[in-house]
Write an enzyme that holds these catalytic residues in place. Sequence first.
Site, PDB file in Angstrom:
ATOM      1  N   ASP A 275      41.583  35.855  46.316  1.00 39.10           N
ATOM      2  CA  ASP A 275      41.555  35.431  44.927  1.00 39.10           C
ATOM      3  C   ASP A 275      40.136  35.637  44.431  1.00 39.10           C
ATOM      4  OD1 ASP A 275      43.456  34.468  43.012  1.00 39.10           O
ATOM      5  OD2 ASP A 275      42.122  32.767  42.746  1.00 39.10           O
TER       6      ASP A 275
ATOM      7  N   PHE B 159      38.864  48.225  37.854  1.00 36.03           N
ATOM      8  CA  PHE B 159      39.928  47.493  37.162  1.00 36.03           C
ATOM      9  C   PHE B 159      39.327  46.244  36.524  1.00 36.03           C
ATOM     10  CE2 PHE B 159      40.631  43.779  39.907  1.00 36.03           C
ATOM     11  CZ  PHE B 159      39.899  44.149  41.018  1.00 36.03           C
TER      12      PHE B 159
HETATM   13  P1  ITT Z   1      46.766  39.353  43.093  1.00 34.13           P
HETATM   14  O1  ITT Z   1      46.647  37.891  42.728  1.00 34.13           O
HETATM   15  O2  ITT Z   1      48.172  39.860  43.143  1.00 34.13           O
HETATM   16  O3  ITT Z   1      46.010  39.691  44.341  1.00 34.13           O
HETATM   17  P2  ITT Z   1      45.241  39.777  40.618  1.00 34.13           P
HETATM   18  O4  ITT Z   1      44.915  41.037  39.876  1.00 34.13           O
HETATM   19  O5  ITT Z   1      45.946  38.700  39.883  1.00 34.13           O
HETATM   20  O6  ITT Z   1      46.048  40.228  41.926  1.00 34.13           O
HETATM   21  P3  ITT Z   1      43.021  37.932  41.116  1.00 34.13           P
HETATM   22  O7  ITT Z   1      43.846  36.790  40.700  1.00 34.13           O
HETATM   23  O8  ITT Z   1      42.265  37.825  42.391  1.00 34.13           O
HETATM   24  O9  ITT Z   1      43.907  39.273  41.254  1.00 34.13           O
HETATM   25  O10 ITT Z   1      41.966  38.365  40.033  1.00 34.13           O
HETATM   26  C1  ITT Z   1      41.835  37.719  38.821  1.00 34.13           C
HETATM   27  C2  ITT Z   1      41.296  38.631  37.773  1.00 34.13           C
HETATM   28  O11 ITT Z   1      39.873  38.697  37.909  1.00 34.13           O
HETATM   29  C3  ITT Z   1      41.761  40.069  37.845  1.00 34.13           C
HETATM   30  O12 ITT Z   1      42.954  40.256  37.121  1.00 34.13           O
HETATM   31  C4  ITT Z   1      40.610  40.815  37.199  1.00 34.13           C
HETATM   32  O13 ITT Z   1      40.768  40.814  35.812  1.00 34.13           O
HETATM   33  C5  ITT Z   1      39.414  39.964  37.578  1.00 34.13           C
HETATM   34  N1  ITT Z   1      38.763  40.522  38.767  1.00 34.13           N
HETATM   35  C6  ITT Z   1      38.832  40.098  40.044  1.00 34.13           C
HETATM   36  N2  ITT Z   1      38.136  40.881  40.856  1.00 34.13           N
HETATM   37  C7  ITT Z   1      37.616  41.850  40.083  1.00 34.13           C
HETATM   38  C8  ITT Z   1      36.829  42.981  40.331  1.00 34.13           C
HETATM   39  O14 ITT Z   1      36.445  43.327  41.554  1.00 34.13           O
HETATM   40  N3  ITT Z   1      36.498  43.743  39.295  1.00 34.13           N
HETATM   41  C9  ITT Z   1      36.889  43.441  38.050  1.00 34.13           C
HETATM   42  N4  ITT Z   1      37.648  42.409  37.720  1.00 34.13           N
HETATM   43  C10 ITT Z   1      38.015  41.610  38.737  1.00 34.13           C
END
Ligand code: ITT
Length: 191
Positions: free
Chosen positions: A66, A141
């Site tokens: 997360d 992303f």
């Molecule tokens: P899963 O829970 O299915 O793993 P998710 O995309 O919902 O996928 P997270 O809850 O961990 O993943 O991430 C929350 C948000 O934070 C994600 O949608 C991105 O917008 C942002 N985020 C997290 N890590 C990032 C990164 O390395 N670069 C850019 N944005 C990031």
Amino acid sequence: MKLYFATSNRHKYEEARRVLSEYGVELVQLTSVPKLEIQGESLADIALNAARTAYLRLGEPLIVEDAGLYIEALKGFPGPYSSYVYKTLGCRGILRLLEDEERREAYFESAVAAIIPPYEEVFVARVHGVIAAEPRGEGGFGFDPIFIPRGEARTFAEMGVEEKNRLSHRARALRMLGEWLRSRKIKRAQL
Ligand code: ITT
């Protein structure tokens, strides 16, 4: 050794696959296993709960990660709500919130929860940086186009995966997991 990664995000999977391959881990993406995401203050708690629920379904060693973006001028917002805020406000919305704001400091945090019986571990890491004035770059992303890691001029979205992996919160937390697996000598027998 084979390890599952419960995530719907293919970018996260690709970043993680590359880091863990350095530790001899074959990472397999699982998009279909339900993982309960509790509301919570800490990413570590959220990741650990999600990993436990996914493990109950799968019964195989796995990780859940997360992550969130914490912006100082917004008192840590969006933090654990990053996923929802990205979908609703997006990068442009964050930039609007920071209009005329001189303090641009922010960090990404990543919590990697691993369930590898009999072990349960969480690894947390951060990367500090600043929020850019404009979104830049096509790679990565989420908030990558507006995050410039400390000591760099480019956003994460202007870097390749390898370069992002040298600096990122996710890569750092995963390397902690990799080192832990090594130190425990967890090899094929357990995975
Ligand atoms: P899963 O829970 O299915 O793993 P998710 O995309 O919902 O996928 P997270 O809850 O961990 O993943 O991430 C929350 C948000 O934070 C994600 O949608 C991105 O917008 C942002 N985020 C997290 N890590 C990032 C990164 O390395 N670069 C850019 N944005 C990031």
